[in-house]
Design an enzyme around this catalytic site. Sequence first.
Site, PDB file in Angstrom:
ATOM      1  N   CYS A 114       0.747  -1.195  -0.140  1.00  0.00           N
ATOM      2  CA  CYS A 114       0.013   0.173  -0.024  1.00  0.00           C
ATOM      3  C   CYS A 114       0.854   1.307   0.188  1.00  0.00           C
ATOM      4  CB  CYS A 114      -0.983   0.027   1.210  1.00  0.00           C
ATOM      5  SG  CYS A 114      -1.993  -1.310   1.170  1.00  0.00           S
ATOM      6  N   HIS A 261      -4.152   6.825   0.995  1.00  0.00           N
ATOM      7  CA  HIS A 261      -4.065   5.438   0.598  1.00  0.00           C
ATOM      8  C   HIS A 261      -5.779   5.016   0.943  1.00  0.00           C
ATOM      9  CE1 HIS A 261      -4.243   1.243  -0.175  1.00  0.00           C
ATOM     10  NE2 HIS A 261      -4.215   1.074   1.266  1.00  0.00           N
ATOM     11  N   ASN A 291     -10.167  -1.429  -2.425  1.00  0.00           N
ATOM     12  CA  ASN A 291      -8.792  -0.849  -2.059  1.00  0.00           C
ATOM     13  C   ASN A 291      -7.916  -1.298  -3.047  1.00  0.00           C
ATOM     14  OD1 ASN A 291      -6.268  -1.308  -0.905  1.00  0.00           O
ATOM     15  ND2 ASN A 291      -6.919  -1.614   1.125  1.00  0.00           N
TER      16      ASN A 291
HETATM   17  N1  ACO Z   1     -19.783 -10.011   5.369  1.00  0.00           N
HETATM   18  C1  ACO Z   1     -20.482 -10.362   6.506  1.00  0.00           C
HETATM   19  N2  ACO Z   1     -20.074 -10.655   7.450  1.00  0.00           N
HETATM   20  C2  ACO Z   1     -18.378 -10.628   7.764  1.00  0.00           C
HETATM   21  C3  ACO Z   1     -17.829 -10.256   6.555  1.00  0.00           C
HETATM   22  C4  ACO Z   1     -18.508  -9.974   5.406  1.00  0.00           C
HETATM   23  N3  ACO Z   1     -17.803  -9.596   4.259  1.00  0.00           N
HETATM   24  N4  ACO Z   1     -16.443 -10.419   6.678  1.00  0.00           N
HETATM   25  C5  ACO Z   1     -16.403 -10.935   8.015  1.00  0.00           C
HETATM   26  N5  ACO Z   1     -17.596 -10.917   8.531  1.00  0.00           N
HETATM   27  C6  ACO Z   1     -18.149 -11.452   9.739  1.00  0.00           C
HETATM   28  C7  ACO Z   1     -16.945 -11.994  10.667  1.00  0.00           C
HETATM   29  O1  ACO Z   1     -17.145 -13.565  10.145  1.00  0.00           O
HETATM   30  C8  ACO Z   1     -17.537 -11.939  11.972  1.00  0.00           C
HETATM   31  O2  ACO Z   1     -18.606 -12.869  12.361  1.00  0.00           O
HETATM   32  P1  ACO Z   1     -18.581 -13.624  13.781  1.00  0.00           P
HETATM   33  O3  ACO Z   1     -18.736 -12.538  14.606  1.00  0.00           O
HETATM   34  O4  ACO Z   1     -19.728 -14.363  13.653  1.00  0.00           O
HETATM   35  O5  ACO Z   1     -17.313 -14.198  13.806  1.00  0.00           O
HETATM   36  C9  ACO Z   1     -18.233 -10.470  11.910  1.00  0.00           C
HETATM   37  O6  ACO Z   1     -18.431 -10.224  10.797  1.00  0.00           O
HETATM   38  C10 ACO Z   1     -17.084  -9.541  12.364  1.00  0.00           C
HETATM   39  O7  ACO Z   1     -15.902  -9.927  11.897  1.00  0.00           O
HETATM   40  P2  ACO Z   1     -14.706  -8.787  12.180  1.00  0.00           P
HETATM   41  O8  ACO Z   1     -13.364  -9.433  11.439  1.00  0.00           O
HETATM   42  O9  ACO Z   1     -14.522  -8.621  13.793  1.00  0.00           O
HETATM   43  O10 ACO Z   1     -15.398  -7.494  11.762  1.00  0.00           O
HETATM   44  P3  ACO Z   1     -14.757  -6.092  11.932  1.00  0.00           P
HETATM   45  O11 ACO Z   1     -15.682  -5.333  12.405  1.00  0.00           O
HETATM   46  O12 ACO Z   1     -13.325  -6.105  12.749  1.00  0.00           O
HETATM   47  O13 ACO Z   1     -14.557  -5.647  10.418  1.00  0.00           O
HETATM   48  C11 ACO Z   1     -12.916  -5.172   8.766  1.00  0.00           C
HETATM   49  C12 ACO Z   1     -13.513  -6.389   9.740  1.00  0.00           C
HETATM   50  C13 ACO Z   1     -13.811  -4.334   8.102  1.00  0.00           C
HETATM   51  C14 ACO Z   1     -11.403  -5.926   8.112  1.00  0.00           C
HETATM   52  C15 ACO Z   1     -12.132  -4.481  10.001  1.00  0.00           C
HETATM   53  O14 ACO Z   1     -11.180  -5.079  10.928  1.00  0.00           O
HETATM   54  C16 ACO Z   1     -11.308  -3.278   9.509  1.00  0.00           C
HETATM   55  O15 ACO Z   1     -11.878  -2.213   9.144  1.00  0.00           O
HETATM   56  N6  ACO Z   1      -9.981  -3.579   9.415  1.00  0.00           N
HETATM   57  C17 ACO Z   1      -8.988  -2.632   8.844  1.00  0.00           C
HETATM   58  C18 ACO Z   1      -8.305  -3.145   7.866  1.00  0.00           C
HETATM   59  C19 ACO Z   1      -8.441  -2.977   6.704  1.00  0.00           C
HETATM   60  O16 ACO Z   1      -9.603  -2.025   6.033  1.00  0.00           O
HETATM   61  N7  ACO Z   1      -7.680  -3.194   5.581  1.00  0.00           N
HETATM   62  C20 ACO Z   1      -7.623  -2.711   4.345  1.00  0.00           C
HETATM   63  C21 ACO Z   1      -6.849  -3.434   3.635  1.00  0.00           C
HETATM   64  S1  ACO Z   1      -5.097  -3.144   4.266  1.00  0.00           S
HETATM   65  C22 ACO Z   1      -4.726  -1.746   3.955  1.00  0.00           C
HETATM   66  O17 ACO Z   1      -4.858  -1.284   2.730  1.00  0.00           O
HETATM   67  C23 ACO Z   1      -3.933  -0.917   4.963  1.00  0.00           C
END
Ligand code: ACO
Length: 334
Positions: A114, A261, A291
């Site tokens: 990234c 980014h 992304n």
């Molecule tokens: N659709 C529906 N449900 C989903 C999905 C989806 N696409 N993906 C995960 N879930 C579910 C999980 O299985 C979990 O279910 P459970 O509670 O029954 O186990 C629930 O949703 C919550 O999952 P989490 O992983 O805890 O979700 P979170 O609220 O943390 O969101 C996310 C995940 C969006 C990735 C978050 O952690 C985030 O914003 N992280 C930042 C990382 C990021 O955005 N990186 C981008 C790429 S890296 C970069 O460019 C720097």
Amino acid sequence: MNSAMIKGTGYYVPKNVVTNEDLSKLMDTNSEWIIERTGIKERRWIDNDDESTSSMALEASKNAITDAGIDKSEIDFIIFATLSPDYYFPGPGVTLQKELDIDTIGALDVRNQCSGFLYALSIADQYIKTGMYNNILVVGSEYHSGGLDKTTRGRGVSVIFGDGAGAAIVSKSPDKNRGILSTHLHSQGEHAEELALIGPSTRRWVPEIIDNEGKDDQSIYPYMNGTFVFKQAVTRFPQVIGEALQQNNLQTTDIDLLIPHQANLRISQFVQRSMKLTDDQVFNNIQKYGNTTAASIPIALAEAKLEGRVKEGDLICLAAFGSGFTWASALIRW
Ligand code: ACO
């Protein structure tokens, strides 16, 4: 010492639009979840064999060359940032050089995910400053969609990423007060495995994967510790932007446009709030493209320019955080 400026920008995204509703037919997900967590409404995914990381880079490069008002023969170096090159080797710089058909100029590959475009921009800045080159093509291009786990198992990662390419022509500035003011690069390899593709590698050779679990081997898909990445990103973005401002004796109120980014809209909004920036000061287009890793900043920069949000004399701040972990910023007097 010369000053380096971005003389032209361009981008290209595949025609095929994949909406959140389309994804809900492939895996157990829904648009509300994706929009609430990431801000993404749709992304572009390559849907034919004619397109590749290089072919998208070619189109973005052509647009940047036109925007810069130069001939491709005037380019004297290529720097290509990607995590998804056409081949394991050779790197993408030479495949782009071939497709552009430009003499035998040097081509350098950058592997900083990234932050790749900003690392590449920083290298270009040094070459222009020292007078080694006059016009450098800096490209970020990513073809993610072919390698994502598009089942429910991979939904936490696959809904986030899109395909696309962005490019910039970095040239000697006619005015020493205009151009790239500074670049700032950081890394923290202790977190390398928190956002990584471990599978096809010299740690895990392809024949070994085939012989063992084959398609069920999770290591062939990108892994992301989402919560950890989020926490690190919202800390590192303000730090590296602050570092750039401090070095140049500037304040957040001096920024005309921050182009972060496009990792996740929630990350950008968090950074905006914590740095007390207004909506007008921050550019986001992740809603349309997802992304696109190394391509996200040059795509956003080109689009912001086309929308009239980047004007001569503006203070533009570019900032990135991602896999590595790596993070970086660049401050530009446009
Ligand atoms: N659709 C529906 N449900 C989903 C999905 C989806 N696409 N993906 C995960 N879930 C579910 C999980 O299985 C979990 O279910 P459970 O509670 O029954 O186990 C629930 O949703 C919550 O999952 P989490 O992983 O805890 O979700 P979170 O609220 O943390 O969101 C996310 C995940 C969006 C990735 C978050 O952690 C985030 O914003 N992280 C930042 C990382 C990021 O955005 N990186 C981008 C790429 S890296 C970069 O460019 C720097």
